[in-house]
Design a protein around this motif. Structure first.
Motif, PDB file in Angstrom:
ATOM      1  N   GLU A 110       0.852  -1.184   0.000  1.00 22.21           N
ATOM      2  CA  GLU A 110       0.000   0.000   0.000  1.00 22.21           C
ATOM      3  C   GLU A 110       0.882   1.227   0.000  1.00 22.21           C
ATOM      4  O   GLU A 110       2.063   1.160   0.375  1.00 22.21           O
ATOM      5  N   PHE A 111       0.298   2.340  -0.437  1.00 24.62           N
ATOM      6  CA  PHE A 111       1.063   3.583  -0.432  1.00 24.62           C
ATOM      7  C   PHE A 111       0.144   4.756  -0.124  1.00 24.62           C
ATOM      8  O   PHE A 111      -1.064   4.716  -0.352  1.00 24.62           O
ATOM      9  N   ASP A 112       0.750   5.798   0.412  1.00 26.56           N
ATOM     10  CA  ASP A 112       0.084   7.020   0.837  1.00 26.56           C
ATOM     11  C   ASP A 112       0.253   8.051  -0.277  1.00 26.56           C
ATOM     12  O   ASP A 112       1.378   8.284  -0.730  1.00 26.56           O
ATOM     13  N   ILE A 113      -0.828   8.672  -0.736  1.00 30.11           N
ATOM     14  CA  ILE A 113      -0.720   9.657  -1.811  1.00 30.11           C
ATOM     15  C   ILE A 113      -0.534  11.087  -1.299  1.00 30.11           C
ATOM     16  O   ILE A 113      -0.321  11.995  -2.090  1.00 30.11           O
ATOM     17  N   ARG A 114      -0.578  11.294   0.011  1.00 31.26           N
ATOM     18  CA  ARG A 114      -0.501  12.664   0.542  1.00 31.26           C
ATOM     19  C   ARG A 114       0.806  13.379   0.202  1.00 31.26           C
ATOM     20  O   ARG A 114       0.755  14.563  -0.165  1.00 31.26           O
ATOM     21  N   PRO A 115       1.985  12.728   0.264  1.00 31.61           N
ATOM     22  CA  PRO A 115       3.209  13.448  -0.139  1.00 31.61           C
ATOM     23  C   PRO A 115       3.154  13.893  -1.609  1.00 31.61           C
ATOM     24  O   PRO A 115       3.584  14.994  -1.949  1.00 31.61           O
ATOM     25  N   PHE A 116       2.592  13.057  -2.448  1.00 33.06           N
ATOM     26  CA  PHE A 116       2.434  13.397  -3.861  1.00 33.06           C
ATOM     27  C   PHE A 116       1.487  14.586  -4.020  1.00 33.06           C
ATOM     28  O   PHE A 116       1.771  15.538  -4.756  1.00 33.06           O
ATOM     29  N   ALA A 145      10.523   0.033  -1.937  1.00 30.08           N
ATOM     30  CA  ALA A 145      11.724  -0.785  -2.077  1.00 30.08           C
ATOM     31  C   ALA A 145      12.956   0.097  -2.207  1.00 30.08           C
ATOM     32  O   ALA A 145      14.070  -0.345  -1.925  1.00 30.08           O
ATOM     33  N   GLU A 146      12.745   1.331  -2.641  1.00 31.41           N
ATOM     34  CA  GLU A 146      13.835   2.289  -2.824  1.00 31.41           C
ATOM     35  C   GLU A 146      13.252   3.694  -2.696  1.00 31.41           C
ATOM     36  O   GLU A 146      12.033   3.865  -2.635  1.00 31.41           O
ATOM     37  N   GLU A 147      14.139   4.689  -2.662  1.00 25.64           N
ATOM     38  CA  GLU A 147      13.696   6.068  -2.567  1.00 25.64           C
ATOM     39  C   GLU A 147      12.754   6.400  -3.728  1.00 25.64           C
ATOM     40  O   GLU A 147      12.999   6.021  -4.869  1.00 25.64           O
ATOM     41  N   SER A 148      11.682   7.110  -3.418  1.00 22.07           N
ATOM     42  CA  SER A 148      10.689   7.503  -4.422  1.00 22.07           C
ATOM     43  C   SER A 148      10.821   8.998  -4.676  1.00 22.07           C
ATOM     44  O   SER A 148      10.869   9.781  -3.733  1.00 22.07           O
ATOM     45  N   VAL A 149      10.866   9.371  -5.942  1.00 23.77           N
ATOM     46  CA  VAL A 149      11.088  10.765  -6.310  1.00 23.77           C
ATOM     47  C   VAL A 149       9.818  11.363  -6.912  1.00 23.77           C
ATOM     48  O   VAL A 149       9.206  10.774  -7.802  1.00 23.77           O
ATOM     49  N   VAL A 150       9.440  12.542  -6.388  1.00 22.78           N
ATOM     50  CA  VAL A 150       8.354  13.332  -6.953  1.00 22.78           C
ATOM     51  C   VAL A 150       9.035  14.428  -7.764  1.00 22.78           C
ATOM     52  O   VAL A 150       9.869  15.154  -7.244  1.00 22.78           O
ATOM     53  N   THR A 158       4.857  14.205 -11.248  1.00 20.54           N
ATOM     54  CA  THR A 158       4.793  12.743 -11.315  1.00 20.54           C
ATOM     55  C   THR A 158       5.565  12.168 -10.137  1.00 20.54           C
ATOM     56  O   THR A 158       6.444  12.829  -9.576  1.00 20.54           O
ATOM     57  N   GLN A 159       5.231  10.946  -9.785  1.00 21.26           N
ATOM     58  CA  GLN A 159       5.986  10.238  -8.749  1.00 21.26           C
ATOM     59  C   GLN A 159       6.187   8.804  -9.208  1.00 21.26           C
ATOM     60  O   GLN A 159       5.243   8.127  -9.605  1.00 21.26           O
ATOM     61  N   LEU A 177       2.700   7.796 -10.650  1.00 22.74           N
ATOM     62  CA  LEU A 177       1.488   8.546 -10.329  1.00 22.74           C
ATOM     63  C   LEU A 177       1.455   9.852 -11.116  1.00 22.74           C
ATOM     64  O   LEU A 177       2.494  10.511 -11.267  1.00 22.74           O
ATOM     65  N   GLN A 178       0.253  10.229 -11.572  1.00 23.41           N
ATOM     66  CA  GLN A 178       0.005  11.525 -12.208  1.00 23.41           C
ATOM     67  C   GLN A 178      -1.339  12.035 -11.715  1.00 23.41           C
ATOM     68  O   GLN A 178      -2.264  11.241 -11.508  1.00 23.41           O
ATOM     69  N   TRP A 179      -1.452  13.355 -11.566  1.00 31.68           N
ATOM     70  CA  TRP A 179      -2.696  13.968 -11.126  1.00 31.68           C
ATOM     71  C   TRP A 179      -3.462  14.494 -12.330  1.00 31.68           C
ATOM     72  O   TRP A 179      -2.876  15.053 -13.262  1.00 31.68           O
TER      73      TRP A 179
END
Length: 188
Positions: A110-116, A145-150, A158-159, A177-179
């Motif tokens: 699962e993942f949290d979309i709030r930082p994005f 699994a690794e650092e995620s970049v926005v 994008t993230q 991810l895209q908004w």
């Protein structure tokens, strides 16, 4: 058709439009999730698997297509979620499609979309292409699994995410991810 039948059909149509209007009023926007690929997924058939991904958020449920006989599948499939409550996590499950029995679980994350979404809210006009807006590091509270970049890319935020699957011997799923803003929606 009789006139009473037409009136009922007409009432249903009006009700449908009203429901759509109410939904748009609560809608913040759309989250387009590109399910890119699976990496080193678990074997659930004799020597391979037939994986597909299920995304859930609240009452929404979306699925990718099945990729036959592949533990490193490439889906490159966009699934779009309606976002009303950004505090809800997005849940991802991977399954092996079976023909004559229930599909086998191949892990979940699962993942949290709030930082994005915090990055989406920023005014980024004039920011150079490819600028990293934020980094999310793996920790016990997330499945990274690794650092995620926005980042700011092609005029939008994008993230990229690589999620390590839980409750399985191995496997990761890569997403982007895209908004998407929706006219008439509440927005962020």
């Amino acid at each position: 058709m009789s006139s009473s039948t037409l009136a009922v059909v007409g009432d249903r149509y009006r009700l449908g439009r009203r429901r759509r209007r109410v939904m748009v009023e609560h809608l913040l926007g759309l989250l387009r999730v590109r399910v890119a690929r699976g990496v080193n997924l678990a074997v659930r058939d004799v020597t391979t698997s037939d994986p597909y991904v299920v995304l859930r958020m609240g009452k929404q449920k979306l699925k990718t297509r099945v990729i036959k006989k592949n533990t490193n599948p490439v889906w490159n499939e966009d699934l779009t979620l309606c976002i009303e409550d950004p505090s809800l996590p997005v849940r991802l499950q991977v399954f092996d499609k079976d023909r004559f029995s229930m599909d086998d679980a191949m892990g979940h994350a699962e993942f949290d979309i709030r930082p994005f979404l915090e990055a989406v809210k920023m005014n980024l006009q004039g920011v150079p292409e490819g600028t990293i807006i934020r980094k999310v590091v793996p920790c016990r509270q997330n499945c990274l699994a690794e650092e995620s970049v926005v980042r700011w890319c092609h005029g939008q935020v994008t993230q990229d995410l690589a999620l390590r699957l839980k409750d399985v011997e191995r496997g990761e799923v890569e997403l982007q991810l895209q908004w998407v803003n929706v006219p008439g929606a509440k927005g962020l």
